[in-house]
Design a protein around this motif. Sequence first.
Motif, PDB file in Angstrom:
ATOM      1  N   PRO A   1       0.886  -1.205   0.145  1.00  0.00           N
ATOM      2  CA  PRO A   1      -0.103   0.070   0.160  1.00  0.00           C
ATOM      3  C   PRO A   1       1.110   1.172  -0.111  1.00  0.00           C
TER       4      PRO A   1
ATOM      5  N   SER B   1      -6.776   4.520  -3.753  1.00  0.00           N
ATOM      6  CA  SER B   1      -5.331   3.498  -4.222  1.00  0.00           C
ATOM      7  C   SER B   1      -6.095   2.253  -4.521  1.00  0.00           C
ATOM      8  N   VAL B   2      -7.042   1.908  -3.404  1.00  0.00           N
ATOM      9  CA  VAL B   2      -7.350   0.432  -3.592  1.00  0.00           C
ATOM     10  C   VAL B   2      -8.136   0.272  -4.857  1.00  0.00           C
TER      11      VAL B   2
ATOM     12  N   TRP C   1      -6.844   6.452   0.586  1.00  0.00           N
ATOM     13  CA  TRP C   1      -6.778   4.934   0.492  1.00  0.00           C
ATOM     14  C   TRP C   1      -7.781   4.317  -0.337  1.00  0.00           C
TER      15      TRP C   1
ATOM     16  N   GLU D   1      -1.986  -7.778   2.188  1.00  0.00           N
ATOM     17  CA  GLU D   1      -3.657  -7.395   2.656  1.00  0.00           C
ATOM     18  C   GLU D   1      -3.703  -6.763   3.994  1.00  0.00           C
TER      19      GLU D   1
ATOM     20  N   TRP E   1      -2.388  -3.398   4.169  1.00  0.00           N
ATOM     21  CA  TRP E   1      -3.325  -2.177   3.540  1.00  0.00           C
ATOM     22  C   TRP E   1      -4.252  -2.067   4.749  1.00  0.00           C
TER      23      TRP E   1
END
Length: 241
Positions: A96, A114-115, A111, A139, A142
């Motif tokens: 991330p 970005s996902v 955030w 994950e 993140w």
Amino acid sequence: MRAEKRDAVTGAPGTDGVLDLLWRREAPPRRGPKPRFTIDGVVAAATAIADAGGLDAVSMQSVAERLGTTKMALYRYVPGRVELDALMLDAALGDPPPAAGRDWRAALTGWAGSVHARALDRPWSVELAQRPHLPGPVELAWFEVGLAAFGDLPLTGAEKLDTLALLAGHAMSLVRQQPRGATPEADLAAGLAPVLAERADGYPLTVAAFAATDPAGRDDALRFGVGRVVAGVAALVDERR
């Protein structure tokens, strides 16, 4: 056919093997020749197949053929498709980006963006992410970045996790509807135009909604949805403070 261990309560595939691979837990050394491949190499081959032909193109057989080995030999590295899917998802997510700024609203918005961007790079990862699964180390990274965005807001851990789930779910669901370069709202309006023109009396609210939409403001569902989630969290925070 290989027997598959399943959880005694849920009936889902067992998780021990998945966790061992995701976290690279050391396996007992095996006798025999030195392995020709690595787990990362197997995942890279599967990822290349998915990038070219989608998730349906990935199978233990197709990965083995890409590596120039046999399907049975591949089981030495990855026991089955469940484990391979978990490894592929963690690799597809990638590390991330750091949290964007100190303002929690901007940080959560960044955030979620970005996902969306990461999923858009590999749309096939959305299906894997939305299946029940145990998060791998990437994950969870993140999660860490997303949770850090909340700072000292008066929210419970469950509320923070639910907020991240809402943001990630919204961002990823749009990837399925909105391939790179697509304009879904504009395309929908253009496709429906002849029907709505002929049957406007039957769908007056739909006709009015499309007519009132500014073409320049269409296809911004990501921004709109993320903004509403963040606004809802802000209202809850204000209420508690």
